[in-house]
Design a protein around this motif. Structure first.
Motif, PDB file in Angstrom:
ATOM      1  N   THR A   1      -9.343   0.106 -15.225  1.00 16.60           N
ATOM      2  CA  THR A   1      -8.811  -1.260 -15.154  1.00 16.60           C
ATOM      3  C   THR A   1      -8.504  -1.649 -13.716  1.00 16.60           C
ATOM      4  N   GLY A   2      -8.988  -2.830 -13.349  1.00 14.63           N
ATOM      5  CA  GLY A   2      -8.661  -3.372 -12.038  1.00 14.63           C
ATOM      6  C   GLY A   2      -9.738  -3.205 -10.991  1.00 14.63           C
TER       7      GLY A   2
ATOM      8  N   ALA B   1      -9.921  -0.685  -6.381  1.00 13.58           N
ATOM      9  CA  ALA B   1      -8.541  -0.723  -6.884  1.00 13.58           C
ATOM     10  C   ALA B   1      -8.552  -0.497  -8.388  1.00 13.58           C
ATOM     11  N   VAL B   2      -7.787   0.475  -8.836  1.00 11.87           N
ATOM     12  CA  VAL B   2      -7.609   0.727 -10.276  1.00 11.87           C
ATOM     13  C   VAL B   2      -6.171   1.184 -10.498  1.00 11.87           C
ATOM     14  N   GLN B   3      -5.752   1.107 -11.748  1.00 14.52           N
ATOM     15  CA  GLN B   3      -4.391   1.524 -12.073  1.00 14.52           C
ATOM     16  C   GLN B   3      -4.263   3.041 -12.105  1.00 14.52           C
ATOM     17  N   GLU B   4      -5.357   3.737 -12.505  1.00 12.58           N
ATOM     18  CA  GLU B   4      -5.332   5.185 -12.591  1.00 12.58           C
ATOM     19  C   GLU B   4      -5.422   5.803 -11.199  1.00 12.58           C
ATOM     20  N   THR B   5      -5.021   7.055 -11.090  1.00 12.18           N
ATOM     21  CA  THR B   5      -5.083   7.753  -9.803  1.00 12.18           C
ATOM     22  C   THR B   5      -6.399   8.521  -9.675  1.00 12.18           C
TER      23      THR B   5
ATOM     24  N   GLU C   1      -6.518  11.588 -11.784  1.00 14.54           N
ATOM     25  CA  GLU C   1      -6.664  11.321 -13.220  1.00 14.54           C
ATOM     26  C   GLU C   1      -8.113  11.012 -13.577  1.00 14.54           C
TER      27      GLU C   1
ATOM     28  N   LYS D   1      -8.870  -0.336  -1.102  1.00 16.36           N
ATOM     29  CA  LYS D   1      -9.346  -1.718  -1.033  1.00 16.36           C
ATOM     30  C   LYS D   1     -10.286  -1.949   0.145  1.00 16.36           C
TER      31      LYS D   1
END
Length: 540
Positions: free
Chosen positions: A433-434, A456-460, A463, A496
């Motif tokens: 996501t993202g 850019a994503v919410q996960e690391t 992960e 980014k």
């Protein structure tokens, strides 16, 4: 063993003579092969569905990829598509793709799924058999003088047990007819039965011991040069103390001990400085003093790996393999020809240029680059292989073909054959996501692996990496490359600034801003300078 090797050369001679005569009349030979294959098509459900009545209807046969004919293959295998498709006729007089009995299926990587099944008939296996006989005869007559013939013939390891109940290939030797396997048996160096390997570590240990025990080893035949490098790395890490005691032959064990002691003496300065010796410092030619030939891929992405083997084994002939796939034998290297020649007496070839124009073998031009389309004796007709070749020169009347890479969006560093369609499905499954920028790029240093770039994503990163790597392992060839250590674990980099850095690099490299694309799967290894810039993001 020398007389037995010469006897093998005589047994292989008829195949070689047949092939040699075909090279002088490629148009006639290809017409005869086309007629044979067309008759097989006519007597199949697939040919009936296309309305093929004679060779005059050849142009009505569509040029296909695997997905186009998957339902026909699965029908013969007694399997169904998911989701199910309308069934073809079962138990009918005509078989789906070929009137000949399917003897087994071999797995290879699929475009939108983990694997595809390629049907094998006795006639198709005989085509591989003929190619091997031509290659072996040429080596015996024109290659190094072999005295022992001891050969390590790459066996693709299988880890764990398969779930399918259809007949599949158990090891690489099954590409050959039974009589030829029997003939080669006294020469083969083996690590054991492939299905008995619990994991890659056990396989590497057993293979390393088998190779070290083979003091008269003369030939190593593998696919990717990185495969041999992985085994050499394993041996190097354990050469001095780990593996020698396990060598059963006392004389061989003593010889290797002497080589190791001599090696240690030569390394004294490095040991004092705590510098780990490089692969090139190990005494490989003393470990295998009789080694004369390494057969492996040496074109396109494999060129650097083959170059490393040439540096590690000076004086050993490192011969590039011809173009060979699970679907068909395509080219075979001939020493006298100075290149790779199409297996024109077993496979019918067509070639496609960038405009979609189709050419026959006798129509190819010197320097021309083409995609390969094959029709073979196992039920594949006008099948697009996805390989690109260049005509380097002509031998007799036949063009020599050099493999220059895969078509389309396929990345293939060490034989993993990652496809962008397969990758797209996996990225969708992961549900990242993202992200507005997503690109998987191959990296070749310090060893091959894949790097996923995200803006850019919410996960690391920690992960995503194991989840993506595990999903890619559904691809047969990627999984094997990872388990053997040919590919290092996948990495993820999130920033980014990634799109900006890549765009700036490409514009400085001469690309126009409006022409720059950021594909989901890059097919060429990342440039070292660009990699260094991206790595700085990771450290900042």
């Amino acid at each position: 063993m020398r007389p037995l090797i010469q006897l093998c050369g005589q047994l292989f001679a008829p195949s070689y003579q047949k092939f040699y005569q075909a090279l002088a009349q490629p148009q006639l030979t290809q017409h005869q092969v086309q007629q044979d294959i067309c008759q097989r098509l006519i007597h199949s459900q697939y040919g009936e569905s296309l309305g093929i009545k004679s060779i005059a209807d050849w142009h009505h046969i569509p040029i296909v990829n695997y997905d186009d004919i998957q339902k026909w293959i699965l029908t013969d295998a007694g399997l169904t598509l998911n989701p199910p498709q309308p069934p073809l006729k079962r138990g009918a007089e005509l078989k789906a793709l070929t009137p000949e009995k399917i003897i087994f299926y071999e797995k290879t990587s699929g475009s939108r799924g983990p694997a595809k099944l390629i049907p094998y008939t006795k006639s198709l296996r005989r085509s591989f058999n003929q190619m091997f006989c031509v290659w072996a005869h040429d080596l015996i007559v024109n290659g190094p003088k072999f005295n022992t013939g001891k050969l390590y013939f790459c066996i693709s390891p299988q880890f764990g047990t398969g779930e399918t109940n259809i007949p599949t290939l158990q090891d690489d030797s099954e590409y050959l007819d039974l009589w030829l396997r029997w003939l080669l048996a006294p020469f083969l160096v083996s690590a054991g039965v492939v299905n008995q390997f619990r994991d890659a570590v056990e396989f590497k240990e057993k293979l390393a011991l088998a190779l070290l025990s083979a003091e008269n080893l003369e030939i190593i035949s593998i696919w990717s040069p990185s495969f041999l490098r992985v085994i050499l790395d394993y041996i190097a890490q354990r050469f001095v103390v780990g593996l020698q005691p396990s060598i059963q032959n006392p004389r061989r064990r003593a010889t290797l001990r002497e080589v190791a002691q001599k090696f240690l003496v030569g390394l004294q300065p490095s040991i004092q400085e705590s510098v780990e010796p490089s692969l090139s410092q190990y005494p490989w030619t003393e470990i295998w003093p009789n080694l004369k030939l390494i057969s492996c891929w040496d074109a396109a992405q494999a060129a650097d790996g083959a170059g490393l083997l040439r540096s590690l084994f000076p004086g050993v002939m490192v011969q590039g393999k011809g173009l060979l796939a699970t679907e068909a034998p395509m080219t075979v290297p001939l020493i006298e020809a100075g290149g790779c020649l199409p297996v024109l007496d077993e496979v019918f070839f067509e070639f496609e240029d960038t405009n979609g124009q189709i050419y026959r073998l006798e129509e190819l031009q010197l320097g021309g680059v083409y995609g390969v389309v094959v029709s073979q004796k196992g039920g594949l007709y006008r099948y697009r292989m996805g390989d690109r070749v260049r005509v380097t020169h002509f031998y007799l009347e036949t063009p020599c073909l050099e493999f220059i890479g895969r078509e389309g969006t396929i990345s293939d560093l060490v034989g993993e054959k990652l496809n962008s369609d397969f990758l797209w499905d996996i990225i969708q499954e992961l549900g990242l996501t993202g992200a507005c920028f997503t690109s998987l790029v191959p990296v070749t240093f310090p060893q091959p692996y894949y790097l996923l770039l995200l803006d850019a994503v919410q996960e690391t990163e920690t992960e995503i990496a194991p989840r993506l790597d595990a999903a890619l392992m559904r691809s047969t060839h990627y999984r094997q490359a990872r388990l053997l250590g040919q590919l290092a674990p996948l990495r993820v980099l999130i920033s980014k600034r990634i799109p900006e850095i890549i765009t700036n690099f490409k514009t400085r490299s001469g690309q126009k801003w409006g022409d720059i694309k950021h594909p989901l799967l890059e097919t060429s290894p990342i440039h070292p300078e660009l990699f260094q810039q991206l790595e700085q993001l990771h450290h900042n």
